[in-house]
Write a protein that holds these residues in place. Sequence first.
Motif, mmCIF file in Angstrom:
data_model
loop_
_atom_site.group_PDB
_atom_site.id
_atom_site.type_symbol
_atom_site.label_atom_id
_atom_site.label_comp_id
_atom_site.label_asym_id
_atom_site.label_seq_id
_atom_site.Cartn_x
_atom_site.Cartn_y
_atom_site.Cartn_z
ATOM 1 N N THR A 185 36.763 59.296 36.317
ATOM 2 C CA THR A 185 37.549 58.245 36.123
ATOM 3 C C THR A 185 38.832 58.228 35.248
ATOM 4 N N VAL A 213 40.881 54.232 37.421
ATOM 5 C CA VAL A 213 40.964 54.733 38.717
ATOM 6 C C VAL A 213 39.743 55.266 38.962
ATOM 7 N N THR A 268 37.619 57.173 44.874
ATOM 8 C CA THR A 268 38.709 56.122 45.387
ATOM 9 C C THR A 268 39.351 57.203 46.633
ATOM 10 N N LEU A 306 41.032 49.502 38.982
ATOM 11 C CA LEU A 306 41.822 49.609 40.308
ATOM 12 C C LEU A 306 41.207 48.655 41.036
ATOM 13 N N PRO A 339 41.126 51.410 47.787
ATOM 14 C CA PRO A 339 42.135 50.381 47.103
ATOM 15 C C PRO A 339 42.112 49.114 48.017
#
Length: 367
Positions: A106, A124, A128, A313, A327
């Motif tokens: 992360t 983040v 992702t 995020l 996202p």
Amino acid sequence: MTDRSSSRIPGRGRRREARKGKRRRATAVVAWSAAVLVLLGGSGLGYVYVKLDGNLRGIDIDRILGRDRPADVDNGSEDILVLGSDSRSGANAVYGGGAGGARSDTAMIIHVYPGHKKASVVSVPRDTLIDRPDCTGPDGGTVPGERLAMFNTAYEVGGAACAVKTVEAMSGIRMDHYIEVDFTGFKELIDELGGVRITTTRPIDDAKSHLTLAPGTHVLDGEQALGLVRTRKSIGDGSDLGRIELQQAFVKALIEQVRSVGLFSSPKKLYDLADTATRAITPDSRLGSVKALIGFAGGLKDLDARNMRMITLPVAYDPADPNRVLPIPDGAQQVWTALKQDKPIPASATKDSAGDRGEAAGTIGGG
């Protein structure tokens, strides 16, 4: 930023078990911890800068990325990417189960507002799915971009510069600096500090991270602290998003403790801490000297945990694979727009996100 899904998150049930063979990875708190310890102690390092300079190995991000980057805004704000490396070489091999290579875990994007008294931190998640841009690899060759690639593959295939370029492509924000640390560096920093005092509000018993803590106050050594920031199964919803919340709570406890320790009362303690920290981090080349770190530290000396807003995020679990997150376009755009405009991140940005539920973050506090 991919727009594959803007759906709301599913219920609060646990994610399915992660894929087999999933490697243990370093955490972004590793990098931020090193940054905290170097920066808060940085202004006292001048008398030993020659030796400590030899510990630093900077990466020339600016040269590698060239001019194809967001505008360099010179308004007193700063944006810093701090990243954990899970290299399996050297002393880190014990954590890798024999796996080779390296990835980032992360990432934390730190936006320091003009005046340098407040900051926002955006984590983040490593899983992702993003559109990774073409990158220049460590060998100078071109690494082709990939649609819907995991965020942490940017570091794996293209190193630090590719990680920076991917973050800049996602956010539209130029990163002024980069700092990286690994497993072993994190452990040594915590041990050199004398441990970190935390208070657990509920039991932690995680076989994967090898950590067992009863509710109450504890002083964690480096190995235990590493276990804490790797804990996932026994907190929150059992996902990596819960672990991020735990990491953020730990970082705040660490910052408060570092500020309460009399680093300047003992020149030897300060030197030993600075020696460990400068060996542990890999910064961008503009921070690749103690003199540069001293200047950087001076600009951040007024930051503390109370003036830091930490979020994840905005993401939703991928309907096609619950071990991945996507996202949320509207929420993510609110985050990046706020940072570009030097405004606080609005609460509406994370309203529908699978992260920042508060369950895991409430597990620990400062001791």
